[in-house]
Design an enzyme around this catalytic site. Structure first.
Site, PDB file in Angstrom:
ATOM      1  N   ASP A 245       0.672  -1.332   0.017  1.00  0.00           N
ATOM      2  CA  ASP A 245      -0.085   0.121  -0.175  1.00  0.00           C
ATOM      3  C   ASP A 245       0.994   1.245   0.057  1.00  0.00           C
ATOM      4  O   ASP A 245       2.056   1.181  -0.343  1.00  0.00           O
ATOM      5  CB  ASP A 245      -0.960  -0.045   1.282  1.00  0.00           C
ATOM      6  CG  ASP A 245      -2.195   0.570   0.975  1.00  0.00           C
ATOM      7  OD1 ASP A 245      -2.297   1.793   0.717  1.00  0.00           O
ATOM      8  OD2 ASP A 245      -3.378  -0.316   1.008  1.00  0.00           O
TER       9      ASP A 245
ATOM     10  N   SER B  17     -11.230  -1.759  -0.794  1.00  0.00           N
ATOM     11  CA  SER B  17      -9.980  -1.261  -0.112  1.00  0.00           C
ATOM     12  C   SER B  17     -10.261  -1.699   1.599  1.00  0.00           C
ATOM     13  O   SER B  17      -9.307  -2.249   2.176  1.00  0.00           O
ATOM     14  CB  SER B  17      -9.358  -0.171  -0.096  1.00  0.00           C
ATOM     15  OG  SER B  17      -8.633   0.046  -1.288  1.00  0.00           O
TER      16      SER B  17
ATOM     17  N   HIS C 129      -3.723   5.664   3.359  1.00  0.00           N
ATOM     18  CA  HIS C 129      -4.388   4.567   3.084  1.00  0.00           C
ATOM     19  C   HIS C 129      -3.837   3.061   3.674  1.00  0.00           C
ATOM     20  O   HIS C 129      -4.665   2.294   4.064  1.00  0.00           O
ATOM     21  CB  HIS C 129      -4.287   4.355   1.499  1.00  0.00           C
ATOM     22  CG  HIS C 129      -5.429   3.353   1.162  1.00  0.00           C
ATOM     23  ND1 HIS C 129      -4.913   2.215   0.546  1.00  0.00           N
ATOM     24  CD2 HIS C 129      -6.630   3.401   0.574  1.00  0.00           C
ATOM     25  CE1 HIS C 129      -5.933   1.612  -0.007  1.00  0.00           C
ATOM     26  NE2 HIS C 129      -6.967   2.446   0.008  1.00  0.00           N
TER      27      HIS C 129
END
Length: 803
Positions: free
Chosen positions: A175, A450, A256
């Site tokens: 990520d 996600s 994220h």
């Protein structure tokens, strides 16, 4: 990735670079809450089946219950609770009144003593494992405490926590990197890697060293290195590099990777924040996404490295992951044919090959199906072979409005949907609160596939820690799925209006079918061991042993029993009872229980072993002694009838017989090993007894025998003639050793002038004839070298004058 205020992601395919798929930011950012009210409104009274006491068999009970409930309620096979009491589960909870009517019908049968609904008291709304993390009540993807059924359509992680919390498993999060200083991720990480290299020009060549875009994606000023920290992925207003046109406003950093990591393995029980699905697993941050997204080559390298493969220029991965989470991807749906099919084949040839080799190394790959409200069959890498593709669902058990769907989707999981579910409908997890660069730790709700993917990755981590092999994980997932919510014809579900980025409105059917996957991942349906089975009954040949299944989190109807003889399965012994036979004499018996369910067949729970069948010999001995001291040994001899008197017991250490004696009326015996029989070192001691021509031997006890300590004195005249050889008398004494042996060395200063050996009959004394000593003073000392059983020693120094 779309920021707050925008409802869904743009659907354009990104071919050269893969953008983060699935995170839609909530309008608000929340810091650590000090207190959260966990109690919800009173849930409707429901039951999940019936409890029946009857003289009839399981098939009769099941058919009777089936005839008593509505036809749309499926009935599982009865499970024996105790004696003639059985539990009959429905495939879903029903209103308590409906279950009560069915129980009344069943209880009216003449072969039934009583039948009652298997109802749920109010406490069942709470997590089955107490959690003191204050924001846990808002983590509905893990456990929905406000649902009308226990856990609702969540992944039900707390059910699995009764058995495992993921200890020993590493989950690689590929990520944007991670903020390792977040308090809910403390002690959750293993060493990771930053795989983002330098950017290239339009022709694929290197950018000049001073180009402002050389490390634009990396945004940390350098290329690949061992620091996977997330510096932020904000895109400044007016940027033209990411989208090819000016960005109209600042796009704040998403953090994220930190959000995904928290969903996987945020620390449980630390009285702050949240908990991850697998709170004792470790996260390996692998940075492959930065500003504007990430490049395929970096992602390929990250997958290879995370799974234990070799990447040029990168150090070896000391802790390869058992699970990889890829909450990223690109969708090719808008690419015209035949290019679309060609590109998908190209991408999946690469991603599928890497995922296949990772699986062969023991790493399961989980990926987000994407948020384009389109076909998941064109999402890369989720649609590729050997990748578990995850769609997102809402709290209501239907498709999240944004999720991609298609034939390549394997499973679904809660991904958050605060557009449909309202405030609090997103997936809460860890972030940094900085708008651009790192600032301070906090929590935020995102929604997207996600978020659904790390929920599944965490569930896979729990399965791996329970013994499910990498190659069986997907099969196991297929056998622990809850069905989607029943189809609704309500207009708000079938034709839900979604505002598109261009201002138009699109109506979406939120009902799920096979295009959402085979079902919602439900750890409440995974049979995992909680308490070991037990064995009871007399341990004698011809007697019957009984066992229980132990305690499991779910699905006791699929459990299989295997009786073990000294750890090896006994052929054909697979029922709850076992009659001991002659072949069992001298062995220890135990039971192994495992699910007879595909994917879970290597998840096992083993009972403690019984005493040895037949004669049992136990030995007592001191843990330590000293060479030259006598050692007291003891033993007890018993069979199933009790103590065995008058039996000759022999004590041994290897081939050395230490002594023997007969047992008394209590089956006990003791001997004293003479001095010097047990040599220095770690000496295993066993006791043996012969009964009916069969030798029974105890478990070994180790006696650590220390070397005996010696002392030495020397006697030599203070004045000697330089023309005549003088005599030196040395005496070595050792407690418990009458005649110590070994070598004596006589020194004049540092020079050795004589060497002799002690006799085995000389009581440690020896007269040494010294060589002629030159005129003058001499410093004489004697060194006893010692033996393997006796320590060495040096005498005091004597000054001798030679005239």
């Amino acid at each position: 990735m779309v920021r707050s205020g925008v409802v869904m992601l743009a659907g354009g395919a990104v071919l050269a670079a893969l953008l983060p798929a699935a995170a839609v930011a909530a309008p608000q950012v929340e810091e650590v809450a000090s207190e959260v009210e966990l109690a919800g409104p009173t849930a409707p009274a429901v039951a999940r089946g019936l409890v029946v006491k009857t003289r009839s068999g399981a098939d009769t009970v099941r058919r009777a219950v089936e005839r008593s409930v509505d036809g749309d309620v499926a009935v599982d096979a009865p499970q024996r609770l105790a004696g003639s009491v059985s539990v009959v589960d429905f495939d879903a909870v029903v209103p308590l009144e409906q279950a009560a009517e069915a129980a009344a019908d069943v209880a009216a049968r003449p072969d039934v003593e009583w039948a009652v609904p298997n109802g749920r008291v109010r406490a069942a709304e709470a997590s089955p494992v107490p959690v003191n993390d204050p924001l846990f009540g808002r983590q509905h993807p893990l456990w929905d405490a406000k649902a009308t059924s226990a856990g609702g359509y969540s992944v039900k992680a707390p059910v699995a926590w009764r058995s495992t919390s993921g200890k020993g498993v590493v989950v690689a999060v590929l990520d944007t990197g991670i903020r390792s200083n977040h308090p809910d991720l403390a002690n959750r990480l293993v060493a990771g890697y930053d795989m983002i290299g330098a950017d290239q020009d339009a022709d694929g060549g290197p950018l000049p060293s001073k180009s402002p875009y050389r490390y634009y994606t990396a945004n940390d000023g350098d290329g690949r290195d061992s620091n996977p920290s997330d510096p932020g992925d904000w895109i400044p207003k007016g940027d033209t590099y990411c989208y090819g046109e000016k960005t109209p406003a600042l796009e704040a950093s998403s953090w994220h990777g930190t959000h995904v990591a928290g969903l996987v393995a945020a620390q449980r029980g630390n009285k702050i924040g949240i908990s991850g699905v697998a709170p004792d697993a470790r996260v390996q941050p692998v940075r492959v996404l930065g500003r504007c997204g990430g490049w395929d080559s970096d992602i390929f390298a990250g997958m290879e490295w995370a799974s234990g493969g070799t990447v040029s220029g990168a150090r070896a991965n000391a802790t390869p992951a058992q699970v990889m989470n890829l909450s990223l991807g690109g969708n090719l749906e808008d690419v015209p044919e035949p290019d679309r099919t060609f590109l998908l084949g190209q991408y999946c040839a690469a991603y599928g090959d890497i995922a296949r080799r990772a699986l062969e190394r023991g790493t399961v790959t989980v990926a987000a199906a994407g948020n384009e409200l389109g076909s998941a069959d064109w999402s890369v890498p989720a649609a590729c072979p050997d990748v578990i593709s995850v769609a997102a669902t809402s709290r209501k058990g239907r498709a999240a409005f944004y999720t991609n769907r298609g034939s390549t989707v394997d499973v679904a999981a809660p991904g958050g949907d605060y557009v449909v579910d309202g405030d609090g409908g997103g997936a809460l997890s860890t972030v940094d609160l900085g708008t651009t660069k790192p600032s301070k730790s906090g929590y935020v709700e995102y929604m997207g596939t996600s978020m659904a993917a790390p929920v599944v990755a965490g569930a896979v981590a729990l399965l791996r820690s329970s013994g499910v092999p990498a190659g069986r994980v997907e099969i196991a997932l297929d056998n622990m799925l809850s069905p989607f919510a029943p189809r609704s014809t309500a207009d708000t579900v079938v034709r839900y209006p979604i505002r598109m980025p261009d201002g138009s409105t699109r109506r979406v059917d939120l009902n799920c079918d096979a295009s959402c996957g085979a079902g919602i991942v439900d750890l409440g349906r995974a049979p995992l061991p909680v308490a070991r089975p037990a064995v009871s009954g007399p341990v004698t040949v011809g007697s019957v042993l009984e066992t229980t299944y132990g305690t499991w989190t779910a699905r006791q109807d699929v459990l299989r029993i295997e009786w073990l003889r000294d750890g090896a399965p006994i052929p054909g012994a697979e029922s709850p009872s076992y009659t001991l036979v002659e072949e069992d004499r001298g062995a220890r018996i135990s039971v192994r229980v495992s699910p007879n369910l595909a994917g879970f067949d290597e998840v096992r729970s083993v009972s403690a072993q019984t005493e040895r069948i037949g004669v049992d010999v136990t030995t007592s001995a001191p843990t330590s002694s000293t060479y030259g001291a006598s050692v007291a040994l003891g033993a007890v001899v018993r069979d199933q009838g009790g103590p065995m008197a008058g039996r000759l017991v022999t004590f041994r250490s290897g081939d050395t017989v230490l002594g023997s004696s007969e047992t008394d009326q209590d089956g006990t015996v003791s001997v004293r090993v003479p001095p010097r029989v047990l040599r220095a070192g770690a000496r295993p001691v066993v006791a043996e007894v012969v009964v009916e021509d069969q030798t029974w031997t105890s478990a070994a006890r180790t006696v650590t025998v220390a070397k005996a300590r010696s002392s030495i004195t020397q006697s030599v005249p203070s004045t000697v003639s330089r023309k005549k050889r003088a005599k030196l008398t040395a005496a070595v004494k050792v407690a418990g050793v009458t005649h110590p042996t070994g070598q004596l060395r006589v020194y004049d200063g540092s020079k050795r002038i004589a060497t002799v050996n002690l006799s085995s009959t000389g009581a440690g004394r020896r007269v040494v004839l010294l060589p002629l000593l030159k005129k003058g003073k001499h410093r004489i000392k004697t060194v006893y070298v010692g033996t393997t059983d006796i320590t060495g020693r040096t005498s005091s120094t004597r000054t001798v004058t030679s005239k």
